[in-house]
Design a protein around this motif. Structure first.
Motif, PDB file in Angstrom:
ATOM      1  N   LEU A  75      54.847 -88.616  40.902  1.00  0.00           N
ATOM      2  CA  LEU A  75      56.048 -88.802  41.724  1.00  0.00           C
ATOM      3  C   LEU A  75      56.983 -87.903  41.314  1.00  0.00           C
ATOM      4  CD1 LEU A  75      56.036 -92.252  43.833  1.00  0.00           C
ATOM      5  CD2 LEU A  75      54.791 -90.136  45.031  1.00  0.00           C
ATOM      6  N   ILE A  76      57.568 -88.189  40.165  1.00  0.00           N
ATOM      7  CA  ILE A  76      58.505 -86.971  39.739  1.00  0.00           C
ATOM      8  C   ILE A  76      58.206 -86.101  39.654  1.00  0.00           C
ATOM      9  CG2 ILE A  76      60.229 -87.076  37.946  1.00  0.00           C
ATOM     10  CD1 ILE A  76      60.329 -89.530  37.748  1.00  0.00           C
ATOM     11  N   ALA A  77      56.777 -85.834  39.313  1.00  0.00           N
ATOM     12  CA  ALA A  77      56.248 -84.690  38.848  1.00  0.00           C
ATOM     13  C   ALA A  77      56.584 -83.519  39.888  1.00  0.00           C
ATOM     14  CB  ALA A  77      55.557 -84.467  37.974  1.00  0.00           C
ATOM     15  N   GLU A  78      55.603 -84.180  40.866  1.00  0.00           N
ATOM     16  CA  GLU A  78      55.853 -83.451  42.278  1.00  0.00           C
ATOM     17  C   GLU A  78      57.996 -83.120  42.937  1.00  0.00           C
ATOM     18  OE1 GLU A  78      55.249 -85.333  45.718  1.00  0.00           O
ATOM     19  OE2 GLU A  78      53.826 -84.308  46.776  1.00  0.00           O
ATOM     20  N   LEU A  79      58.603 -84.299  42.557  1.00  0.00           N
ATOM     21  CA  LEU A  79      59.392 -83.802  42.644  1.00  0.00           C
ATOM     22  C   LEU A  79      59.986 -82.213  41.985  1.00  0.00           C
ATOM     23  CD1 LEU A  79      62.196 -85.199  44.539  1.00  0.00           C
ATOM     24  CD2 LEU A  79      62.670 -85.720  42.632  1.00  0.00           C
ATOM     25  N   GLU A  80      60.253 -82.572  40.497  1.00  0.00           N
ATOM     26  CA  GLU A  80      59.916 -81.761  39.690  1.00  0.00           C
ATOM     27  C   GLU A  80      59.503 -79.938  40.118  1.00  0.00           C
ATOM     28  OE1 GLU A  80      62.612 -81.325  38.466  1.00  0.00           O
ATOM     29  OE2 GLU A  80      63.405 -83.624  38.879  1.00  0.00           O
TER      30      GLU A  80
ATOM     31  N   ARG B 118      70.141 -79.556  37.029  1.00  0.00           N
ATOM     32  CA  ARG B 118      69.017 -80.012  37.581  1.00  0.00           C
ATOM     33  C   ARG B 118      69.140 -79.970  38.964  1.00  0.00           C
ATOM     34  NH1 ARG B 118      63.969 -77.958  36.254  1.00  0.00           N
ATOM     35  NH2 ARG B 118      62.269 -78.418  37.398  1.00  0.00           N
ATOM     36  N   ASP B 119      69.551 -80.466  40.243  1.00  0.00           N
ATOM     37  CA  ASP B 119      70.312 -80.723  41.015  1.00  0.00           C
ATOM     38  C   ASP B 119      71.017 -79.372  41.904  1.00  0.00           C
ATOM     39  OD1 ASP B 119      68.155 -82.454  41.378  1.00  0.00           O
ATOM     40  OD2 ASP B 119      69.390 -83.993  41.867  1.00  0.00           O
ATOM     41  N   TYR B 120      72.010 -79.370  40.804  1.00  0.00           N
ATOM     42  CA  TYR B 120      73.367 -79.057  41.725  1.00  0.00           C
ATOM     43  C   TYR B 120      72.912 -77.641  41.301  1.00  0.00           C
ATOM     44  CZ  TYR B 120      76.504 -82.769  42.851  1.00  0.00           C
ATOM     45  OH  TYR B 120      77.308 -84.070  43.569  1.00  0.00           O
ATOM     46  N   LYS B 140      63.270 -83.034  30.403  1.00  0.00           N
ATOM     47  CA  LYS B 140      61.935 -82.839  31.313  1.00  0.00           C
ATOM     48  C   LYS B 140      61.855 -84.900  30.872  1.00  0.00           C
ATOM     49  CE  LYS B 140      57.593 -82.564  32.469  1.00  0.00           C
ATOM     50  NZ  LYS B 140      55.891 -81.729  32.241  1.00  0.00           N
ATOM     51  N   VAL B 141      61.934 -85.585  30.034  1.00  0.00           N
ATOM     52  CA  VAL B 141      62.276 -86.415  29.663  1.00  0.00           C
ATOM     53  C   VAL B 141      63.386 -87.476  30.042  1.00  0.00           C
ATOM     54  CG1 VAL B 141      62.356 -88.417  27.709  1.00  0.00           C
ATOM     55  CG2 VAL B 141      60.751 -86.694  27.487  1.00  0.00           C
ATOM     56  N   TYR B 142      64.493 -86.633  29.651  1.00  0.00           N
ATOM     57  CA  TYR B 142      65.964 -87.003  30.567  1.00  0.00           C
ATOM     58  C   TYR B 142      65.622 -87.388  31.585  1.00  0.00           C
ATOM     59  CZ  TYR B 142      67.868 -87.431  26.019  1.00  0.00           C
ATOM     60  OH  TYR B 142      67.799 -88.048  23.888  1.00  0.00           O
ATOM     61  N   ILE B 143      65.370 -86.181  33.063  1.00  0.00           N
ATOM     62  CA  ILE B 143      65.344 -86.164  33.897  1.00  0.00           C
ATOM     63  C   ILE B 143      64.566 -86.862  34.635  1.00  0.00           C
ATOM     64  CG2 ILE B 143      64.665 -83.938  35.752  1.00  0.00           C
ATOM     65  CD1 ILE B 143      65.737 -82.310  33.837  1.00  0.00           C
ATOM     66  N   TYR B 144      63.544 -86.794  34.668  1.00  0.00           N
ATOM     67  CA  TYR B 144      62.054 -88.499  34.770  1.00  0.00           C
ATOM     68  C   TYR B 144      62.903 -89.414  34.687  1.00  0.00           C
ATOM     69  CZ  TYR B 144      58.415 -84.823  35.015  1.00  0.00           C
ATOM     70  OH  TYR B 144      57.308 -83.971  35.571  1.00  0.00           O
TER      71      TYR B 144
END
Lengths: 428, 161
Positions: A75-80, B118-120, B140-144
């Motif tokens: 789900l996070i991969a989809e979001l990203e 990432r979001d802003y 990527k890991v930190y964002i997840y």
């Protein structure tokens, strides 16, 4: 064959398992003959490397794993936007299988952050104004042109009598006072050393030899040289006015340092020549009629000196209309001073300056002062030249300090005039 | 970068840098303002070396470093768990937004930085890595992890889809 000279190699081969059975038997026979070496073999057996001690932390070298449950990771991969086609199919299959997946998916959609409508409150303060670099060389060149024009205007190659070029033999003093840099508020200031190119009718012809009281002779440079140099004109004695008592002494700009190349006139002994209206004090000549020339030439000398000795800083050009009223400048300075000192103003008389002639330096100084911001402001302002500060110091009696600190990135200008401090920081 | 380009950079990025800093400073706008000013001051000091297209990365990198330095000096003086829930409005959307703000403050610093970038700023993993000194995989890991932590915080606060 094993012997006492090569048994270490046999021991090593034995420990590493490289001895054949026949050789192992030979080794045992050797140890039986030399039992004291058996201990050595046992000690060698105890020496080994612990591989665990030298283990490289491989986890640090590996790419970090995303240790999340499969559903969260998908789900996070989809979001990203990281889903592969295979993962996408898998996620769709999961969503069809359970409604919980869809709810979790919607929850994840909510955790995307959205920036608020915030604005930086002082954006204009972050901006910079283009800095116009002021070239002192240009300033010096312009000053030199003005100086040349003034000299041409003032220089009279022939005296009033129409004779050959003449230079006054000025009455002598017993001993010349030391050269005092700074200002001469003319009539009563002893110690002013003057340059002279002026002439007196009937005076001796060139070359001029002035005799000092000690008997020495100072040879004045020729007129041709005089024209080339910035000089101070001394009017003939008969033209020198007697100062009236009700007249405030004029403030005359003078160079902070007397140029070494300036011709120096030593006042010879003897009585003044005819027509020489000497002033009562010894050796000092009034500058009343010479003020414009002296002032301007002093300024230009100073400007030229600064051009040679000071590092050019980026400064803003300041325009001084010739018609500008000095009283307005003085008032602006006094007002600024009152603001800065918070109700503890210096008396107005401290700022009184008799601006006769073209006191450009003072005008400039006060103009700059009126533009300067309060203490520690970082607003770019024009730099105060030393000559202007010297004018302030002389006319107000306030001590001044001037300091420039220039690093690779920042140029700081610190100016203190009496109780008021100014600073300017210029970021390169 | 010329002075004009620098001023244009101020127009383009000051507000976004400020929003980013405010979030990272846990709504301390004064602190955020100081950091933004310092970041632009650093950019100005290097404006002859920094090309205009790289100004954004320079600014965000600067502010990240400033914030990390600040956190190191003032560790544990933050506002964790000090935002009372009762002040959060009952409007569902606004409540979710407020809860996310709280959740954001509870993230580890580096996770907060990367998820905000990432979001802003819609930056890629590589761009975030360049600004933070992390590898793409680490970003990527930190964002997840940050996403999951935010989701779990909402769930724990009774937010449901």
């Amino acid at each position: 064959m094993i012997n006492e000279q090569n048994y270490e190699a046999w021991f090593l081969d034995f420990l590493e398992g490289r001895l054949s059975e026949a050789r192992q038997q030979a080794l045992q026979d050797f140890l039986a003959r030399h039992p004291h070496l058996r201990d050595e073999l046992e000690q060698m057996q105890m020496i080994y490397l612990e591989p665990e001690l030298h283990r490289i932390p491989k986890d640090d070298l590996k790419a970090p794993a995303i240790e999340l449950p499969l559903l969260d990771r998908l789900l996070i991969a989809e979001l990203e936007g990281d889903l592969t086609p295979r993962e996408r199919r898998r996620l769709q299959a999961l969503m069809q299988r359970s409604p919980v997946v869809s709810r979790t998916r919607r929850l994840y959609q909510m955790v995307r952050l959205h920036p608020e409508d915030l604005s930086f409150p002082a954006k204009d303060r972050l901006k910079r104004r283009p800095v116009l670099r002021f070239n002192y060389k240009v300033y010096a060149a312009a000053a030199a042109l003005v100086l040349a024009a003034v000299l041409l205007f003032l220089w009279r190659p022939f005296g009033p009598g129409g004779s050959a070029p003449a230079v006054a033999h000025v009455p002598a003093v017993e001993q010349l006072p030391p050269v005092k840099p700074g200002f001469s508020d003319a009539p009563n200031s002893p110690g002013t050393t003057l340059s002279a190119t002026g002439g007196v009718a009937g005076a001796d012809s060139l070359p001029v030899h002035s005799r000092t009281s000690s008997g020495g002779v100072v040879v004045s440079p020729g007129l041709a040289d005089e024209v080339k140099r910035p000089v101070h004109r001394v009017p003939p004695f008969h033209e020198a006015p007697v100062p009236s008592p009700d007249r405030t002494p004029a403030v005359v700009m003078a160079p902070a340092h007397t140029p070494a190349t300036s011709p120096r006139v030593t006042l010879p002994s003897g009585s003044p020549k005819e027509g020489g209206a000497r002033t009562p004090h010894t050796g000092i000549t009034h500058l009343a009629r010479a003020q414009p020339a002296q002032t301007l030439s002093s300024l230009t000398e100073e400007a030229a000196q600064m051009a040679l000795t000071e590092t050019a800083l980026p400064v803003e050009p300041v325009v001084f209309p010739p018609s500008e009223d000095d009283s307005a400048l003085l008032e602006a300075f006094a007002q600024r001073h009152r603001q800065t000192t918070a109700g503890n103003p210096l008396p107005q008389r401290d700022f009184r300056v008799e601006n006769e002639g073209e006191n450009t330096g003072l005008r400039k100084a006060f103009r700059l002062l009126s533009l300067l911001p309060p203490v520690n402001s970082q607003s770019p302002v024009a730099a105060l030249p030393k000559v202007a500060l010297a004018a302030i110091e002389t006319t107000t009696g306030l001590p001044t300090q001037f300091k420039r600190v220039q690093t690779e990135d920042v140029a700081r200008l610190h100016v203190r005039i009496g109780p008021i401090a100014f600073s300017r920081v210029t970021y390169k | 970068m010329t002075v004009e380009e620098y001023n244009r950079t101020v127009d383009l990025w000051a507000d976004r840098l400020y929003r980013f800093a405010v979030k990272l400073c846990k709504q301390d706008e004064h602190l955020a303002r100081d950091f933004v000013q310092e970041a632009f001051l650093r950019l100005w000091q290097r404006h002859k070396d920094v090309q205009a297209p790289a100004a954004r990365a320079y600014l965000f990198t600067s502010i990240n470093r400033l914030l990390i330095d600040h956190w190191r000096k003032h560790r544990r003086m933050d506002l964790y768990d000090t935002v009372p829930d009762q002040n959060i409005t009952e409007d569902p959307a606004a409540r979710t937004s407020k809860l996310l703000d709280v959740a954001l403050t509870q993230l580890p610093d580096i996770q907060r930085i990367v998820v905000l970038l990432r979001d802003y700023e819609s930056l890629t993993y590589a761009e975030i890595g360049q600004m933070t000194g992390l590898s793409e995989a680490q970003v990527k890991v930190y964002i997840y992890r940050a996403r999951r932590a935010l989701k779990n915080f909402l769930t724990a606060k009774g937010i449901s889809a």
